[in-house]
Design a protein around this motif. Sequence first.
Motif, PDB file in Angstrom:
ATOM      1  N   ILE A  63     -39.366 -73.416  21.431  1.00 45.10           N
ATOM      2  CA  ILE A  63     -38.603 -72.631  22.401  1.00 45.10           C
ATOM      3  C   ILE A  63     -37.131 -72.965  22.212  1.00 45.10           C
ATOM      4  O   ILE A  63     -36.740 -74.137  22.207  1.00 45.10           O
ATOM      5  N   ASP A  64     -36.322 -71.947  22.046  1.00 50.69           N
ATOM      6  CA  ASP A  64     -34.893 -72.143  21.827  1.00 50.69           C
ATOM      7  C   ASP A  64     -34.163 -70.904  22.325  1.00 50.69           C
ATOM      8  O   ASP A  64     -34.776 -69.937  22.775  1.00 50.69           O
ATOM      9  N   GLU A  65     -32.853 -70.912  22.211  1.00 53.02           N
ATOM     10  CA  GLU A  65     -32.044 -69.793  22.695  1.00 53.02           C
ATOM     11  C   GLU A  65     -31.395 -69.066  21.533  1.00 53.02           C
ATOM     12  O   GLU A  65     -31.095 -69.650  20.496  1.00 53.02           O
ATOM     13  N   GLN A  66     -31.189 -67.773  21.719  1.00 49.09           N
ATOM     14  CA  GLN A  66     -30.468 -66.923  20.792  1.00 49.09           C
ATOM     15  C   GLN A  66     -29.250 -66.343  21.501  1.00 49.09           C
ATOM     16  O   GLN A  66     -29.228 -66.254  22.725  1.00 49.09           O
ATOM     17  N   MET A  67     -28.268 -65.947  20.711  1.00 51.98           N
ATOM     18  CA  MET A  67     -27.115 -65.231  21.242  1.00 51.98           C
ATOM     19  C   MET A  67     -27.085 -63.832  20.638  1.00 51.98           C
ATOM     20  O   MET A  67     -27.083 -63.680  19.415  1.00 51.98           O
ATOM     21  N   PRO A 111     -24.846 -61.082  19.790  1.00 53.35           N
ATOM     22  CA  PRO A 111     -23.380 -60.987  19.681  1.00 53.35           C
ATOM     23  C   PRO A 111     -22.850 -59.725  20.347  1.00 53.35           C
ATOM     24  O   PRO A 111     -23.268 -58.618  20.032  1.00 53.35           O
ATOM     25  N   PHE A 112     -21.922 -59.899  21.286  1.00 46.42           N
ATOM     26  CA  PHE A 112     -21.284 -58.757  21.943  1.00 46.42           C
ATOM     27  C   PHE A 112     -20.071 -59.267  22.717  1.00 46.42           C
ATOM     28  O   PHE A 112     -20.170 -60.207  23.498  1.00 46.42           O
ATOM     29  N   THR A 113     -18.920 -58.643  22.493  1.00 54.05           N
ATOM     30  CA  THR A 113     -17.683 -59.077  23.136  1.00 54.05           C
ATOM     31  C   THR A 113     -17.169 -58.089  24.169  1.00 54.05           C
ATOM     32  O   THR A 113     -16.123 -58.318  24.769  1.00 54.05           O
ATOM     33  N   GLY A 114     -17.882 -56.994  24.388  1.00 56.79           N
ATOM     34  CA  GLY A 114     -17.433 -56.010  25.364  1.00 56.79           C
ATOM     35  C   GLY A 114     -17.878 -56.355  26.773  1.00 56.79           C
ATOM     36  O   GLY A 114     -18.377 -57.451  27.058  1.00 56.79           O
ATOM     37  N   ALA A 115     -17.672 -55.403  27.684  1.00 55.96           N
ATOM     38  CA  ALA A 115     -18.079 -55.592  29.080  1.00 55.96           C
ATOM     39  C   ALA A 115     -19.586 -55.471  29.191  1.00 55.96           C
ATOM     40  O   ALA A 115     -20.183 -54.508  28.715  1.00 55.96           O
ATOM     41  N   CYS A 116     -20.199 -56.465  29.833  1.00 56.09           N
ATOM     42  CA  CYS A 116     -21.642 -56.496  29.924  1.00 56.09           C
ATOM     43  C   CYS A 116     -22.062 -57.410  31.069  1.00 56.09           C
ATOM     44  O   CYS A 116     -21.440 -58.457  31.281  1.00 56.09           O
ATOM     45  N   PRO A 117     -23.123 -57.074  31.817  1.00 58.76           N
ATOM     46  CA  PRO A 117     -23.612 -57.987  32.849  1.00 58.76           C
ATOM     47  C   PRO A 117     -24.169 -59.257  32.213  1.00 58.76           C
ATOM     48  O   PRO A 117     -24.890 -59.199  31.235  1.00 58.76           O
ATOM     49  N   TYR A 118     -23.792 -60.410  32.799  1.00 59.28           N
ATOM     50  CA  TYR A 118     -24.274 -61.718  32.349  1.00 59.28           C
ATOM     51  C   TYR A 118     -23.918 -62.011  30.891  1.00 59.28           C
ATOM     52  O   TYR A 118     -24.694 -62.609  30.158  1.00 59.28           O
ATOM     53  N   ARG A 119     -22.746 -61.590  30.480  1.00 63.92           N
ATOM     54  CA  ARG A 119     -22.254 -62.014  29.167  1.00 63.92           C
ATOM     55  C   ARG A 119     -21.894 -63.493  29.238  1.00 63.92           C
ATOM     56  O   ARG A 119     -21.290 -63.952  30.212  1.00 63.92           O
ATOM     57  N   GLN A 120     -22.254 -64.251  28.210  1.00 64.85           N
ATOM     58  CA  GLN A 120     -22.074 -65.697  28.195  1.00 64.85           C
ATOM     59  C   GLN A 120     -21.038 -66.101  27.147  1.00 64.85           C
ATOM     60  O   GLN A 120     -20.788 -65.373  26.182  1.00 64.85           O
ATOM     61  N   TYR A 121     -20.455 -67.292  27.364  1.00 63.63           N
ATOM     62  CA  TYR A 121     -19.575 -67.894  26.356  1.00 63.63           C
ATOM     63  C   TYR A 121     -20.078 -69.308  26.086  1.00 63.63           C
ATOM     64  O   TYR A 121     -19.992 -70.188  26.936  1.00 63.63           O
ATOM     65  N   PRO A 174     -19.371 -72.096  23.390  1.00 62.41           N
ATOM     66  CA  PRO A 174     -18.449 -72.380  22.284  1.00 62.41           C
ATOM     67  C   PRO A 174     -19.094 -73.036  21.070  1.00 62.41           C
ATOM     68  O   PRO A 174     -18.561 -72.949  19.967  1.00 62.41           O
ATOM     69  N   MET A 175     -20.249 -73.692  21.227  1.00 62.59           N
ATOM     70  CA  MET A 175     -20.857 -74.406  20.112  1.00 62.59           C
ATOM     71  C   MET A 175     -21.768 -73.512  19.267  1.00 62.59           C
ATOM     72  O   MET A 175     -22.340 -73.974  18.272  1.00 62.59           O
ATOM     73  N   LYS A 176     -21.917 -72.261  19.630  1.00 61.28           N
ATOM     74  CA  LYS A 176     -22.797 -71.358  18.903  1.00 61.28           C
ATOM     75  C   LYS A 176     -22.044 -70.641  17.776  1.00 61.28           C
ATOM     76  O   LYS A 176     -20.826 -70.443  17.864  1.00 61.28           O
ATOM     77  N   PRO A 177     -22.760 -70.223  16.705  1.00 62.73           N
ATOM     78  CA  PRO A 177     -22.105 -69.441  15.642  1.00 62.73           C
ATOM     79  C   PRO A 177     -21.504 -68.139  16.168  1.00 62.73           C
ATOM     80  O   PRO A 177     -20.443 -67.713  15.721  1.00 62.73           O
ATOM     81  N   ASN A 178     -22.195 -67.484  17.112  1.00 65.12           N
ATOM     82  CA  ASN A 178     -21.660 -66.312  17.821  1.00 65.12           C
ATOM     83  C   ASN A 178     -21.459 -66.719  19.276  1.00 65.12           C
ATOM     84  O   ASN A 178     -22.376 -66.598  20.104  1.00 65.12           O
ATOM     85  N   PRO A 179     -20.276 -67.237  19.632  1.00 66.06           N
ATOM     86  CA  PRO A 179     -20.108 -67.854  20.954  1.00 66.06           C
ATOM     87  C   PRO A 179     -20.136 -66.887  22.126  1.00 66.06           C
ATOM     88  O   PRO A 179     -20.449 -67.296  23.240  1.00 66.06           O
ATOM     89  N   VAL A 180     -19.799 -65.617  21.900  1.00 67.88           N
ATOM     90  CA  VAL A 180     -19.729 -64.652  22.993  1.00 67.88           C
ATOM     91  C   VAL A 180     -20.857 -63.636  22.837  1.00 67.88           C
ATOM     92  O   VAL A 180     -21.025 -63.045  21.765  1.00 67.88           O
ATOM     93  N   GLY A 181     -21.624 -63.454  23.900  1.00 60.60           N
ATOM     94  CA  GLY A 181     -22.711 -62.478  23.843  1.00 60.60           C
ATOM     95  C   GLY A 181     -23.684 -62.646  24.990  1.00 60.60           C
ATOM     96  O   GLY A 181     -23.371 -63.256  26.015  1.00 60.60           O
ATOM     97  N   ILE A 182     -24.873 -62.120  24.809  1.00 61.25           N
ATOM     98  CA  ILE A 182     -25.930 -62.156  25.812  1.00 61.25           C
ATOM     99  C   ILE A 182     -26.950 -63.205  25.395  1.00 61.25           C
ATOM    100  O   ILE A 182     -27.415 -63.206  24.253  1.00 61.25           O
ATOM    101  N   GLN A 183     -27.299 -64.083  26.308  1.00 66.74           N
ATOM    102  CA  GLN A 183     -28.201 -65.187  25.996  1.00 66.74           C
ATOM    103  C   GLN A 183     -29.651 -64.737  26.095  1.00 66.74           C
ATOM    104  O   GLN A 183     -30.059 -64.086  27.060  1.00 66.74           O
TER     105      GLN A 183
END
Length: 411
Positions: A71-75, A77-87, A89-98
């Motif tokens: 069990i692990d997490e994925q990101m 990738p998405f930098t636009g306006a979105c509900p529950y967008r996450q940041y 910083p330690m991920k290869p794609n730091p901004v997106g939906i978890q």
Amino acid sequence: MYWSKTLRFPAITKRFTRDRFFRLRQSLKVLIDDDVPEDLKERDQFWKVRPFLNRILKGCKSQARPECVSIDEQMIPFTGACPYRQYLPMKPNPVGIQNFVCATADGIVLDFEIYQGAPALLEQVEEPGDLGLGGLVIDRLSQTLHPNTKVYCDRFFISIQVVERMMKKQIYVTGTVMKNRVAAAVQKLPNDKTMKKKGRGTSAQVTTEDGKICVVKCEPEDTCQRWDKKRKRYVTISRPSIVREYNSKMGGVDLVDRMMSYYRMSGRTKKWTLRMLMYFMDLALANSWLLYRKDLTVCGTPKKDIMQFLEFRMEVAMTFLAQYANDSSDFSVQEDDPDVLVQGKRRPVKAVPHVSFRRKANAHLPEVAKLKNAAHCRAKGCSVKIRVQCVTCKVFLCLQADRNCYTAFHT
């Protein structure tokens, strides 16, 4: 790129123009907004794409459950306006939906849960108690697992409370853990400075009184090869067996992430709904190829006869493009076709549909067309003139007592 002069791709350019492609992409919707009740819109932030996600999730949950999962997490990738967008910083794609994922050791996704706040997870977990976010995720993703399953995860999910909770369900959790979550065990273990003096491969352990939970730095050990910077060569060191097990079973989610990153649908868009559709289509394709490769490997198929991932994606795309060509109203004229003339011009002849479309379980029903002049049968090797055509394929085929091209064409 597909429509450029130098990199033109005929399989796509012959189907539709570039402007039509962007028009279709701009108008793509999963459901009708007015059909969704207001209470569902408030509970589910991703309701606009939920039917599509549920279809992908249904396919994932239909896979066989192995003895070991990760069990692990994925990101996403998405930098636009979105509900529950996450940041993160330690991920290869730091901004997106978890996205939290449960996968096998060989990368096949079994279950996933898109993060939209702890309250959404609390609704899906019975008696959550004092479980943190990581514990809620493990509880949710383990609902479809069988008893005695071994779950491997990283330090974000692990705590003593989580391990005890899963043990009650006969699910056994292994993973790295933060020191502040096992403070009592850390006091009984040697500190980092002492272990560093003893050299590489040193280990120790602390277990609970009942022996059910173990904070490991010592267990039955094996050896492994590691690179020594000072000696500039590989050396043999001892390694706790639990480390070996963790390393071999934990990489399932990372594997499917790597497969998706090779040929990701990377079109620019400001719509989070379109990004979600493209991302989970990539996930479905990666899952399908991993299953395809696993099945053929089990059957003993030579490696050279197994399609690579890009070839597999292209085969899927060509199948859908062939179906699109048969569903569309476009016709192509074949100058060498011996068909009769209609008002001084050749009747436009539809291309023979792809075999995947002809064998599809649709209503391939015959109908008699109102033609002044009969058309040639489109079955290979047949030149009989006929007025019977397939309702779905729109292809003329002879249907007679002594010759039944209609049935042969569809089977």
